[in-house]
Design an enzyme around this catalytic site. Structure first.
Site, PDB file in Angstrom:
ATOM      1  N   ARG A  46     -11.926  -1.815  -2.922  1.00 26.63           N
ATOM      2  CA  ARG A  46     -11.033  -2.840  -3.788  1.00 26.63           C
ATOM      3  C   ARG A  46     -10.899  -2.316  -5.198  1.00 26.63           C
ATOM      4  O   ARG A  46      -9.846  -2.840  -5.888  1.00 26.63           O
ATOM      5  CB  ARG A  46     -11.710  -4.211  -3.687  1.00 26.63           C
ATOM      6  N   LYS A  79       3.658   7.942   0.701  1.00 28.51           N
ATOM      7  CA  LYS A  79       2.387   8.479   1.091  1.00 28.51           C
ATOM      8  C   LYS A  79       2.191   9.687   0.533  1.00 28.51           C
ATOM      9  O   LYS A  79       1.155   9.886  -0.128  1.00 28.51           O
ATOM     10  CB  LYS A  79       2.679   8.890   2.603  1.00 28.51           C
ATOM     11  N   GLU A 129       8.917   5.501   3.007  1.00 29.58           N
ATOM     12  CA  GLU A 129       7.305   5.544   3.434  1.00 29.58           C
ATOM     13  C   GLU A 129       6.949   6.859   3.304  1.00 29.58           C
ATOM     14  O   GLU A 129       5.457   7.033   3.005  1.00 29.58           O
ATOM     15  CB  GLU A 129       7.251   4.820   4.778  1.00 29.58           C
ATOM     16  N   GLU A 141       1.341   8.829  -3.281  1.00 27.36           N
ATOM     17  CA  GLU A 141       0.160   8.190  -3.722  1.00 27.36           C
ATOM     18  C   GLU A 141      -1.145   9.139  -3.385  1.00 27.36           C
ATOM     19  O   GLU A 141      -2.127   9.024  -4.069  1.00 27.36           O
ATOM     20  CB  GLU A 141       0.145   6.953  -3.176  1.00 27.36           C
ATOM     21  N   HIS A 145      25.754  10.522  -4.596  1.00 31.09           N
ATOM     22  CA  HIS A 145      25.950   9.795  -5.506  1.00 31.09           C
ATOM     23  C   HIS A 145      24.867  10.030  -6.824  1.00 31.09           C
ATOM     24  O   HIS A 145      24.800   9.018  -7.819  1.00 31.09           O
ATOM     25  CB  HIS A 145      25.794   8.327  -5.201  1.00 31.09           C
ATOM     26  N   LYS A 172      -7.017  -0.816  -2.461  1.00 37.68           N
ATOM     27  CA  LYS A 172      -6.548  -1.231  -1.213  1.00 37.68           C
ATOM     28  C   LYS A 172      -5.976  -2.787  -1.318  1.00 37.68           C
ATOM     29  O   LYS A 172      -4.761  -2.743  -0.740  1.00 37.68           O
ATOM     30  CB  LYS A 172      -7.638  -1.337  -0.381  1.00 37.68           C
ATOM     31  N   TRP A 207     -11.798  -2.809 -10.774  1.00 35.14           N
ATOM     32  CA  TRP A 207     -10.230  -2.057 -10.719  1.00 35.14           C
ATOM     33  C   TRP A 207      -9.717  -2.583 -12.231  1.00 35.14           C
ATOM     34  O   TRP A 207      -9.453  -3.834 -12.406  1.00 35.14           O
ATOM     35  CB  TRP A 207      -9.677  -2.387  -9.567  1.00 35.14           C
ATOM     36  N   CYS A 214     -11.041  -6.337  -7.762  1.00 33.09           N
ATOM     37  CA  CYS A 214     -12.363  -6.068  -7.525  1.00 33.09           C
ATOM     38  C   CYS A 214     -13.097  -6.643  -6.530  1.00 33.09           C
ATOM     39  O   CYS A 214     -12.561  -7.519  -6.184  1.00 33.09           O
ATOM     40  CB  CYS A 214     -12.816  -6.748  -9.025  1.00 33.09           C
ATOM     41  N   ASN A 273     -12.890 -11.459 -10.562  1.00 33.26           N
ATOM     42  CA  ASN A 273     -11.881 -10.517  -9.713  1.00 33.26           C
ATOM     43  C   ASN A 273     -10.427 -11.452 -10.443  1.00 33.26           C
ATOM     44  O   ASN A 273     -10.402 -12.456  -9.896  1.00 33.26           O
ATOM     45  CB  ASN A 273     -11.913 -10.887  -8.362  1.00 33.26           C
ATOM     46  N   GLY A 274      -9.473 -10.718 -10.923  1.00 31.77           N
ATOM     47  CA  GLY A 274      -8.586 -11.323 -11.400  1.00 31.77           C
ATOM     48  C   GLY A 274      -8.026 -11.113 -13.016  1.00 31.77           C
ATOM     49  O   GLY A 274      -8.869 -10.219 -13.707  1.00 31.77           O
TER      50      GLY A 274
HETATM   51  C1  AGP Z   1       0.161   1.817   0.880  1.00 29.17           C
HETATM   52  O1  AGP Z   1      -0.137   2.880   1.485  1.00 29.17           O
HETATM   53  C2  AGP Z   1      -0.352   1.372  -0.193  1.00 29.17           C
HETATM   54  N1  AGP Z   1      -1.799   1.050  -0.482  1.00 29.17           N
HETATM   55  C3  AGP Z   1       0.392  -0.169  -0.928  1.00 29.17           C
HETATM   56  O2  AGP Z   1       1.580   0.259  -0.984  1.00 29.17           O
HETATM   57  C4  AGP Z   1       0.266  -1.322   0.197  1.00 29.17           C
HETATM   58  O3  AGP Z   1       0.923  -1.349   1.248  1.00 29.17           O
HETATM   59  C5  AGP Z   1       0.702  -2.617  -0.851  1.00 29.17           C
HETATM   60  O4  AGP Z   1      -0.140  -2.756  -1.944  1.00 29.17           O
HETATM   61  C6  AGP Z   1       0.830  -3.733   0.027  1.00 29.17           C
HETATM   62  O5  AGP Z   1      -0.490  -4.138   0.553  1.00 29.17           O
HETATM   63  P1  AGP Z   1      -0.498  -5.465   1.738  1.00 29.17           P
HETATM   64  O6  AGP Z   1      -0.098  -5.013   3.013  1.00 29.17           O
HETATM   65  O7  AGP Z   1      -2.057  -5.420   1.619  1.00 29.17           O
HETATM   66  O8  AGP Z   1       0.078  -6.707   1.154  1.00 29.17           O
END
Ligand code: AGP
Length: 615
Positions: A27, A492, A488, A495, A511, A610, A74, A2, A100-101
């Site tokens: 966040r 992308k 990756e 998400e 497989h 994020k 969040w 958060c 936060n947490g």
């Molecule tokens: C990627 O698009 C994501 N937002 C997510 O996988 C991110 O890379 C992951 O949470 C790790 O974050 P960090 O690099 O800040 O540790």
């Protein structure tokens, strides 16, 4: 994960809190709220959903309080509703908390409070804290002493901030654990707290960082720090932060993600800047890398710990380091590593890769590795973040703030930094010939121009993306150094677009994954002219034989691919070890345009945040 912000001073706090929350919205964004001290009571305003909803609430109930706290959430415990939004208040609405947490033992703390008559109004773990505080304040304690009595009873927790009408003009902030940083911003006759320095940059560059176990008492006139375990006073001298707040604005792009994709030529130039000594031809890192020659030469093993996109960068890093520096590498999912009993080799290096430097699982994995004797190196974008503070060595990405939840420019910067580090290790260990290193580095310095060339093809990629916006599934295939690119690309896409997408090592299809292929399945095949090109062509044949739709990512000038693919996206030729930097760019654009066309919230996809500062 958060966002937290607080203000105490002569100005009306509300607009400052709202502006701070705007910068922190990445966040967490499923609810938000503020609490302000006003004439012996608290003005508390909260709203479900994005910050705009809270802005609409505060517009109709302006408060001119001069001390206040704000939060963007969040959700972890409790649904994302107004009732569960922070701040939470005690039974008399005199004291407010933001958090936060996660408080892991909240159930056992809550039961006796309920039995004693405390009225809870949310489903959150956080609310228990403010009721505990209420009881301590009733005994006549100051706000800081009441906090010192409550905080040791909380398991987990991360970061907490309190205000109370019993102590006008005072904010108490605490950092309980590694996850969830708290920063104090020192202004002129005013002071601030925040979870992230971007919330404070427009007001002050002088910031103190709370260590785990610290409590800060913040008033208009001064800031004091104490240790939670014994109440002892400690010094946390402010540091001068040199960051550009304008760099965080959208600069005319529709989304931060579009801006961050477009910034990659410049961002990669910044990452490369000053990293090669022109006279010796050797890779150099600044004073933050302190490994001795003996350590580097004797390295038995490297373990990467990371999450999500950073994990994919780590997989490329393994490939590069094993190939150039001949050190065996393991890549570990941080959330798995932390709960195993991992074996750490004597003299090993553990590398954390993390954009934010605040990812809870990565931090915990780092600590688990450190406890077992590993040296810690972090690749990170955010200066002064927790990962950088607990590491022995730090290599910064130098890619500027990344605001969009989906990581783009930080990923390519990780790849480039890891490439530089692989060459650096190889040079120090004597496993690379000077002319090979020189040729590789020359190609790396050409990357910004090549990235620019790929991004100029955006129009074609957008048109292609629009042809597949209704596909129910996608498959991304790669091999070798571009197997992580397939992972990756799929991450992308899922998400951002909410289309199910899977990334697979092409050799694994037979497989099991082959069973998914039919005429409705678009298959993104990374088929560059490299050492596994012919193998990829065979895999593409397997897809075509089952009527799958082949979208090939091919090297400029490759005509052979034309007979094997339904769609082709081109990237310029580059050394195989650098090709993941170029190959991922069309996949970023594909995901972006599909998601945008589907009307999704590109910068803040559902259910994500994020900086993932909870496990
Ligand atoms: C990627 O698009 C994501 N937002 C997510 O996988 C991110 O890379 C992951 O949470 C790790 O974050 P960090 O690099 O800040 O540790």
């Amino acid at each position: 994960m958060c966002g937290i912000v607080g203000y105490v001073g002569p100005r009306t706090a509300l607009p400052l809190l709202m502006a701070g929350l705007r910068r922190l919205e990445y966040r967490g964004y499923d609810s938000a709220g503020v609490a302000l001290q006003k004439n012996g009571h608290l003005d508390v305003m909260r709203a479900e959903g994005k910050l705009d909803n809270l802005a609409a609430v505060v517009a109709t109930h302006p408060s001119d309080g001069k001390t206040g706290i704000g939060h963007t959430r969040w959700a972890t415990h409790g649904r994302p509703t107004e009732q569960n939004a922070h701040p939470h208040v005690d039974c008399t609405s005199a004291t407010a908390v933001i958090h936060n947490g996660i408080i892991e033992n909240f159930q056992e703390l809550k039961a006796p409070l309920v039995a004693a008559g405390h009225k809870f109004s949310s489903e959150t773990d956080t609310e228990v804290v403010v009721h505990l505080l209420e009881d301590e304040l009733k005994t006549g304690k100051s706000l800081e002493d009441a906090a010192l009595a409550v905080l040791p009873r909380l398991d987990g927790a991360a970061a907490l901030v309190f205000i109370s009408t019993t102590h006008p003009g005072t904010i108490v902030a605490a950092r309980i654990s590694n996850a969830g940083g708290v920063i104090v911003g020192h202004g002129k006759a005013e002071n601030f707290v925040a979870s992230d320095m971007t919330a404070l940059l427009e007001h002050t560059r002088d910031m103190s960082f709370l260590e785990p176990g610290d409590l800060a008492v913040v008033t208009q006139k001064d800031v004091r720090f104490r240790r939670i375990e014994d109440g002892a006073t400690v010094e946390r001298a402010p540091k001068k932060i040199e960051l550009d707040p304008v760099g965080a604005a959208k600069s005319g792009y529709k989304h931060f993600m579009a801006k961050e994709i477009a910034e990659q030529p410049r961002a990669i130039s910044d990452t490369l800047l000053g990293r090669v000594d022109r006279t010796s031809g050797r890779v150099v890192f600044d004073a933050d890398v302190k490994m001795t020659d003996d350590f580097v030469k004797a390295l038995p093993r490297i373990t990467f710990v990371a999450c999500g996109t950073a994990l994919h960068a780590s997989l490329v890093g393994k490939y590069l380091i094993e190939r150039l520096a001949k050190v065996p590498c393991d890549v570990e999912i941080a959330s798995e590593y932390r709960y195993r009993d991992p074996v750490v080799s004597k003299g090993q290096l553990t590398i954390a890769v993390t954009q934010s430097g605040e990812t809870a699982d990565t931090l915990a994995a780092m600590n688990a590795s450190r406890e077992r004797g590993a040296r810690l190196l972090t690749f990170c974008n955010v200066m002064g973040s927790e990962a950088t503070r607990i590491s022995d060595d730090v290599i910064y990405l130098h890619t500027g703030p990344e605001i969009s939840v989906a990581s783009t420019k930080a990923y390519t910067a990780m790849l480039v930094d890891l490439f530089l580090f692989a060459v650096y290790l190889a040079q120090r260990r004597g496993t690379i010939a000077a002319n090979v290193a020189a040729q590789l580095l020359a190609e790396a310095f050409h990357l910004p121009t090549l990235i620019d060339a790929v991004l100029r093809e955006e129009g074609k990629i957008r048109a292609l993306a629009y042809r597949y916006t209704t596909a129910p599934n996608f498959l991304h295939l790669g091999r070798g150094v571009n197997y992580p690119t397939a992972l990756e690309g799929a991450l992308k896409l899922k998400e951002l677009s909410y289309i199910h997408a899977e990334g697979t090592a092409a050799g694994e299809m037979k497989h099991g994954t082959n069973a998914l292929i039919d005429k409705t399945l678009p298959v993104v095949a990374i088929a560059l002219k490299d050492s596994v090109y012919k193998k990829m062509l065979s895999n593409i044949q397997e897809v075509r034989a089952r009527a799958g739709i082949v979208i090939a990512l091919a090297t400029d000038g490759d005509t052979e691919i034309e007979q094997h693919a339904d769609e082709i996206i081109r990237v310029p030729a580059v050394h195989e070890l650098l090709s993941p930097v170029l190959a991922v760019l069309p996949l970023q654009l594909l995901a972006y345009h599909i998601a945008d066309k589907r009307g999704n919230d590109v910068d803040q996809p559902r259910n994500l945040a994020k900086a993932v500062t909870v496990e």
